[in-house]
Design an enzyme around this catalytic site. Sequence first.
Site, PDB file in Angstrom:
ATOM      1  N   LYS A   1      -4.644  10.439   5.999  1.00 18.17           N
ATOM      2  CA  LYS A   1      -3.393   9.967   5.380  1.00 18.17           C
ATOM      3  C   LYS A   1      -2.422  11.158   5.289  1.00 18.17           C
ATOM      4  O   LYS A   1      -2.502  12.055   6.103  1.00 18.17           O
ATOM      5  CB  LYS A   1      -3.697   9.346   4.015  1.00 18.17           C
TER       6      LYS A   1
ATOM      7  N   ASP B   1      -4.518   3.122  -0.369  1.00 18.53           N
ATOM      8  CA  ASP B   1      -3.522   4.056  -0.915  1.00 18.53           C
ATOM      9  C   ASP B   1      -3.748   4.346  -2.403  1.00 18.53           C
ATOM     10  O   ASP B   1      -3.170   5.283  -2.947  1.00 18.53           O
ATOM     11  CB  ASP B   1      -2.102   3.501  -0.707  1.00 18.53           C
TER      12      ASP B   1
ATOM     13  N   SER C   1       6.053  -0.442   2.050  1.00 15.45           N
ATOM     14  CA  SER C   1       5.654  -1.130   3.296  1.00 15.45           C
ATOM     15  C   SER C   1       6.611  -2.271   3.615  1.00 15.45           C
ATOM     16  O   SER C   1       7.038  -2.442   4.763  1.00 15.45           O
ATOM     17  CB  SER C   1       4.238  -1.712   3.152  1.00 15.45           C
TER      18      SER C   1
END
Length: 449
Positions: free
Chosen positions: A362, A335, A25
């Site tokens: 996802k 996640d 990220s």
Amino acid sequence: MSAGLVVRPAAGPLAGTVIPPGDKSIAHRAILFNAAAEGESRVEGIPGSEDLASTLRAVSAFGVEVKREGDGIARLRGRAMAFSEAPGPIDCGNSGTTSRLLAGLLAGQDFETVLTGDASLSRRPMRRVVDPLAGFGASLTAADGCLPLVIRGTQLVPARCRLPVASAQVKTAVLLAAMQATGESTVTEPSLSRDHSEIMLAAMGVDLERDFGGSGGQGLVADPFVIPPGGEHAVSLSGPRVPTSLDLRVCGDISSAAFFVVAAVLVPGSVLRLRGVCLNPTRTGFLRVLRSMGADIEAVVEGESAGECYGTLTVRSSGLVGVDLAEEEVPFTIDELPVLAVAAAHADGVTRIRGAAELRIKEGDRVRAVCVMLSALGIKVAEHDDGMDIYGGTIRGGVEVDPAGDHRIAMSAAVAALAAEQAVTVLDPRVADVSFPGFFKELERVSSS
Ligand code: S3P
């Protein structure tokens, strides 16, 4: 599909030190924001994952000069918010972050772009970025709400948008559009999502105002074991703003570290250290949940890199008990839920996960994929629309697991194998390269050291 990989039950404790790859990220943001910034930057610690290759290829296609300087290092010359038209469609591969963040950035650019992706990304919802960006006057079309996404960039107007679900990707897309509009814009999310964009943009000189509402006090405490404030979170900024380039080192990905954390908890006698891990409290939900299940995890914050705290995790094996996962932790654990489910499979009692409908959209439908995987491994599970109940027991193994293209399912299956009675064959293990190239070798290294 690459050949299956047989992962055997651990013959002894896990030991040693793992330095996980750079955080996905943060690395996406470091590249995209520096590509949009004024000036030159040097970014270190970019993971060698396929998702980051997609982002690097994309910014190059928009005229950003990118020089690779060896492993995980790139120098970028920013375009000060003025990209050039790409020669053709941009393939975002498997990367939702690449596609959604680019949507916000390109909404204000004076040309047309088509974003495409692989089969999995082409099934994921894009209306969640199209709708809020429309409020800025942006013109985006996604047939059936999915890729390909056609973006006709235009001069944007400021907007106030309220997101129906907490999503860091959508929030970031909106902030990138807001930076290209003249005037103040605000994005409000129903609850805080990971806040790497807010942290990095502030470090790049973009003034942001954050409001955690009545419930959250003044904001975040830089302690990985303190749960961030619940309730609405709003971010406002006044455009137009061009970020200033920022040299930075991307700290380690806690979502990649998570597989090793769970492996060390499950395999008796293990002591494992994970160094240089990003410990931003919006990412450490699974550590808090594992601790509430009885896991022995220490986290020491050792420094800060571009506003993100990082440090060392020390994990020792221990027994676990099932818990009702607090819904407020779901966005901070999203996640890691597949590998957390493996921990729950090995715990005493039932673990209930709810409020996780997002898990179905996802890289695959991870509610279904986790339930299918755990049932095949011999664990009783009950699937719900927005989560699952996992009845902890003995992980039998002795089966093949098909991750169906999902990197986190492949790695979760390998962790389950270490704690199983019999070996597990992970089909198509190469999918792990999406986030963690070298994962299986690293697991083998700490397993036999
Ligand atoms: C990400 C945000 C999360 C996460 C994804 C990466 C990001 O999704 O699941 O893997 O980099 O912004 P949301 O957009 O749903 O928060």
